[in-house]
Design a protein around this motif. Structure first.
Motif, PDB file in Angstrom:
ATOM      1  N   UNK A  17      49.393 -67.146 -53.999  1.00  0.00           N
ATOM      2  CA  UNK A  17      49.937 -67.755 -52.790  1.00  0.00           C
ATOM      3  C   UNK A  17      51.273 -68.379 -53.197  1.00  0.00           C
ATOM      4  N   UNK A  18      52.365 -67.854 -52.619  1.00  0.00           N
ATOM      5  CA  UNK A  18      53.702 -68.184 -53.099  1.00  0.00           C
ATOM      6  C   UNK A  18      54.608 -68.679 -51.989  1.00  0.00           C
ATOM      7  N   UNK A  23      55.620 -75.354 -48.257  1.00  0.00           N
ATOM      8  CA  UNK A  23      55.095 -74.264 -47.429  1.00  0.00           C
ATOM      9  C   UNK A  23      53.571 -74.299 -47.303  1.00  0.00           C
ATOM     10  N   UNK A  24      52.902 -75.084 -48.147  1.00  0.00           N
ATOM     11  CA  UNK A  24      51.445 -75.193 -48.045  1.00  0.00           C
ATOM     12  C   UNK A  24      50.689 -74.380 -49.076  1.00  0.00           C
ATOM     13  N   UNK A  25      51.329 -74.022 -50.174  1.00  0.00           N
ATOM     14  CA  UNK A  25      50.680 -73.192 -51.198  1.00  0.00           C
ATOM     15  C   UNK A  25      49.345 -73.767 -51.654  1.00  0.00           C
ATOM     16  N   UNK A  26      49.344 -75.039 -52.027  1.00  0.00           N
ATOM     17  CA  UNK A  26      48.122 -75.646 -52.571  1.00  0.00           C
ATOM     18  C   UNK A  26      46.996 -75.668 -51.540  1.00  0.00           C
ATOM     19  N   UNK A  27      47.325 -76.066 -50.324  1.00  0.00           N
ATOM     20  CA  UNK A  27      46.319 -76.145 -49.266  1.00  0.00           C
ATOM     21  C   UNK A  27      45.760 -74.769 -48.933  1.00  0.00           C
ATOM     22  N   UNK A  89      45.770 -68.060 -56.964  1.00  0.00           N
ATOM     23  CA  UNK A  89      46.734 -68.878 -57.686  1.00  0.00           C
ATOM     24  C   UNK A  89      47.758 -69.444 -56.708  1.00  0.00           C
ATOM     25  N   UNK A  90      48.015 -70.746 -56.798  1.00  0.00           N
ATOM     26  CA  UNK A  90      49.122 -71.359 -56.065  1.00  0.00           C
ATOM     27  C   UNK A  90      50.294 -71.427 -57.038  1.00  0.00           C
ATOM     28  N   UNK A 110      50.786 -63.476 -51.468  1.00  0.00           N
ATOM     29  CA  UNK A 110      50.786 -63.922 -50.078  1.00  0.00           C
ATOM     30  C   UNK A 110      51.941 -64.911 -49.952  1.00  0.00           C
ATOM     31  N   UNK A 111      53.028 -64.441 -49.363  1.00  0.00           N
ATOM     32  CA  UNK A 111      54.250 -65.240 -49.228  1.00  0.00           C
ATOM     33  C   UNK A 111      54.171 -66.087 -47.968  1.00  0.00           C
ATOM     34  N   UNK A 112      54.232 -67.400 -48.135  1.00  0.00           N
ATOM     35  CA  UNK A 112      54.189 -68.344 -47.021  1.00  0.00           C
ATOM     36  C   UNK A 112      55.620 -68.673 -46.609  1.00  0.00           C
ATOM     37  N   UNK A 113      56.045 -68.162 -45.462  1.00  0.00           N
ATOM     38  CA  UNK A 113      57.421 -68.281 -45.001  1.00  0.00           C
ATOM     39  C   UNK A 113      57.522 -69.256 -43.838  1.00  0.00           C
ATOM     40  N   UNK A 114      58.562 -70.085 -43.861  1.00  0.00           N
ATOM     41  CA  UNK A 114      58.764 -71.029 -42.765  1.00  0.00           C
ATOM     42  C   UNK A 114      60.224 -71.395 -42.623  1.00  0.00           C
ATOM     43  N   UNK A 115      60.526 -72.063 -41.528  1.00  0.00           N
ATOM     44  CA  UNK A 115      61.905 -72.479 -41.281  1.00  0.00           C
ATOM     45  C   UNK A 115      62.276 -73.651 -42.185  1.00  0.00           C
TER      46      UNK A 115
END
Length: 179
Positions: A17-18, A23-27, A89-90, A110-115
Motif C-alpha cells: 500500500x503506497x 494518503x492513509x497507507x497505515x490505516x 506492507x505500508x 495499491x497506490x493511494x492517490x489524492x488531491x
C-alpha cells in the motif's frame, strides 16, 4: 474507490500500500491485512534512526537514505514469500526505482492517490508523526505513479478507509478471510 487497474494481476502474495504522506497507507494497510488475515508490515518501523531524525527535523530523505530502508522491507517481503506467509506492507514506494527494489513474484502495489488539499489537511491533523507538513512538496516531486506495465491498482483516497479496502479487494479479485 478504485480509479483504475493498471494491469491484470494474478493472485498476489504481497500487497504494498503506497503513496505520499497523509494518503492513509497505515490505516488502509492495517484494515486490508485484517480483512485478508495476512501479516502486516508497517514500513516506517524499519527506518533507521537517522532517517527518522532527518524527517523529524523536516529534512527530506535522498536515495542514499532510502536504500537501507527499502532493502530491509524487500528482505521482509522475500522472507514472507519464502515462508508462504502473505503480507500487506505500508510503504511510500514513491518512485519506480524504489518499487523495483520491492518488486517480485506475487508483489502488487495499491497506490493511494489524492488531491494536494486533502493530503495537506490530513497531514496537518496528525500529531506525533515524524513526517512534517512541509515535506509533502518533496514527496510530490519524488512521486512517480505506477505505470501500466507495473502490477498495480490506483485508488482515490476521498472515501472511507473501509470503502478503499473493499475497492482494492475487488480490483485484485481477492476475498476477505472468514471472520
Amino acid at each position: 474507490m478504485p480509479a483504475s487497474q493498471a494491469s491484470t494481476v494474478v493472485v498476489p502474495s504481497t500487497i504494498v500500500v503506497m503513496g505520499v504522506a497523509g494518503c492513509g497507507k497505515s490505516t488502509v494497510a492495517a484494515l486490508l491485512a485484517d480483512r485478508l488475515g495476512w501479516d502486516l508490515l508497517e514500513g516506517d518501523s524499519l527506518h533507521p534512526a537517522r532517517n527518522v531524525e532527518r524527517m523529524s527535523a523536516g529534512v527530506p530523505l535522498d536515495d542514499a537514505d532510502r536504500a537501507p530502508w527499502l532493502a530491509a522491507i524487500a528482505d521482509r517481503v522475500r522472507e514472507g514469500a519464502a515462508a508462504g506467509r502473505p503480507l500487506v506492507v505500508a510503504c511510500s514506494a514513491l518512485a519506480r526505482r524504489y518499487r523495483d527494489v520491492l518488486r517480485g513474484k506475487g508483489v502488487v502495489f495499491a497506490y493511494l492517490a489524492g488531491t494536494r488539499d486533502l493530503l495537506e489537511s490530513r497531514i496537518a491533523a496528525r500529531s506525533g508523526h515524524f513526517m512534517k507538513p512541509g515535506m509533502l512538496d518533496s514527496q510530490l516531486r519524488t512521486l512517480e505513479p505506477p505505470q501500466p506495465d507495473e502490477a498495480a491498482v490506483t485508488v482515490d483516497i476521498d472515501a472511507e478507509p473501509e470503502a478503499i479496502v473493499a475497492g482494492i479487494l475487488s480490483e485484485l479479485g481477492l476475498v476477505a478471510a472468514a471472520a
